[in-house]
Write a protein that holds these residues in place. Structure first.
Motif, short mmCIF file in Angstrom:
data_model
loop_
_atom_site.label_atom_id
_atom_site.label_comp_id
_atom_site.label_asym_id
_atom_site.label_seq_id
_atom_site.Cartn_x
_atom_site.Cartn_y
_atom_site.Cartn_z
N LEU A 111 1.64 -11.83 0.85
CA LEU A 111 0.30 -11.26 1.23
C LEU A 111 -0.01 -10.18 0.09
O LEU A 111 1.02 -9.50 -0.98
N ASP A 112 -1.21 -10.13 0.18
CA ASP A 112 -1.14 -9.20 -0.54
C ASP A 112 -1.20 -7.32 0.26
O ASP A 112 -1.56 -7.17 1.36
N VAL A 113 -0.49 -6.86 -0.49
CA VAL A 113 0.39 -5.52 0.39
C VAL A 113 -0.99 -4.98 0.10
O VAL A 113 -0.84 -3.95 1.19
N ASP A 114 -1.73 -4.53 -0.84
CA ASP A 114 -2.86 -3.27 -0.90
C ASP A 114 -4.13 -3.59 0.55
O ASP A 114 -4.44 -2.90 1.43
N ALA A 115 -3.88 -5.02 0.74
CA ALA A 115 -5.26 -5.48 1.80
C ALA A 115 -4.39 -5.09 2.68
O ALA A 115 -5.15 -3.97 3.85
N VAL A 116 -3.47 -5.55 3.05
CA VAL A 116 -2.77 -5.04 4.01
C VAL A 116 -2.75 -3.75 4.78
O VAL A 116 -3.18 -3.21 5.83
N VAL A 117 -2.27 -3.10 3.60
CA VAL A 117 -2.17 -1.43 3.58
C VAL A 117 -3.75 -0.54 4.12
O VAL A 117 -3.85 0.50 4.86
N ALA A 118 -4.20 -1.04 3.76
CA ALA A 118 -6.25 -1.30 4.24
C ALA A 118 -6.42 -1.36 5.20
O ALA A 118 -6.69 -0.42 5.28
N ARG A 119 -6.01 -2.59 5.76
CA ARG A 119 -6.58 -2.48 6.62
C ARG A 119 -5.43 -1.49 8.17
O ARG A 119 -6.66 -1.79 8.59
N TRP A 120 -4.82 -1.29 7.87
CA TRP A 120 -3.67 -0.45 8.65
C TRP A 120 -4.10 1.47 8.33
O TRP A 120 -4.17 1.36 9.63
N VAL A 132 2.73 -4.68 11.94
CA VAL A 132 3.13 -3.55 10.76
C VAL A 132 1.62 -2.30 11.80
O VAL A 132 1.71 -1.10 11.26
N ALA A 133 1.18 -2.60 13.22
CA ALA A 133 -0.10 -1.46 13.63
C ALA A 133 1.39 -0.58 14.44
O ALA A 133 0.86 0.77 14.36
N VAL A 184 7.51 -3.63 4.92
CA VAL A 184 7.83 -4.92 5.88
C VAL A 184 6.72 -6.12 4.82
O VAL A 184 7.20 -6.90 5.25
N VAL A 185 5.72 -5.70 4.89
CA VAL A 185 4.98 -6.47 3.72
C VAL A 185 5.74 -7.32 2.68
O VAL A 185 6.18 -8.29 2.14
N GLU A 186 6.64 -6.11 1.80
CA GLU A 186 7.11 -6.61 1.11
C GLU A 186 8.25 -7.99 0.95
O GLU A 186 8.94 -8.37 0.12
#
Length: 134
Positions: free
Chosen positions: A119-128, A81-82, A93-95
């Protein structure tokens, strides 16, 4: 020791392959090869050492069974997702990956039985978001 018609007994006759190698060496075709003068890396008694070395050298990836591919994709989600430009694209992408993971739980997929957690969508978005700020 090769023997050629008409050669004296005990006389060594150069094979065609040996002659071609000798001539190439004389022309300098083996000079400046990568790894020249270094010991061969023959592996640690791993029968697949040469395949692993080739994959690493050529930066190749072996196709994985679906169960292992999903695990790899989940592990590498931050790199995936970078390049996304928007939060919505990251979520998509995550969903999509989560949908494929859930589908693999519902039906038998090829490969070893590996259960990958969604995957936790919100956690991936936060890292992004954090990486984009940094």
């Amino acid at each position: 020791m090769a023997r050629w018609w008409g050669a004296q007994p005990g006389t060594r006759v150069e094979s065609i392959a040996e002659r071609k190698i000798r001539e190439a060496m004389e022309r300098g075709e083996f000079d400046d090869l990568p790894g020249q003068g270094q010991p061969l890396k023959l592996g640690d008694r791993d029968p697949d050492w040469w395949v692993k070395g080739l994959l690493e050298r050529e930066n190749l990836r072996m196709p994985l069974p679906t169960s292992l591919q999903l695990r790899r994709e989940a592990r590498e989600i931050d790199e995936t997702v970078a390049d996304c430009r928007t939060e919505g694209a990251v979520r998509d992408v995550v969903e999509a990956l989560n949908d494929r993971i859930l589908d693999s739980h519902r039906r038998r997929v090829d490969g070893p039985p590996v259960v990958t957690a969604t995957l936790d969508v919100d956690a991936v978005v936060a890292r992004w978001r954090e990486r984009r700020r940094g």
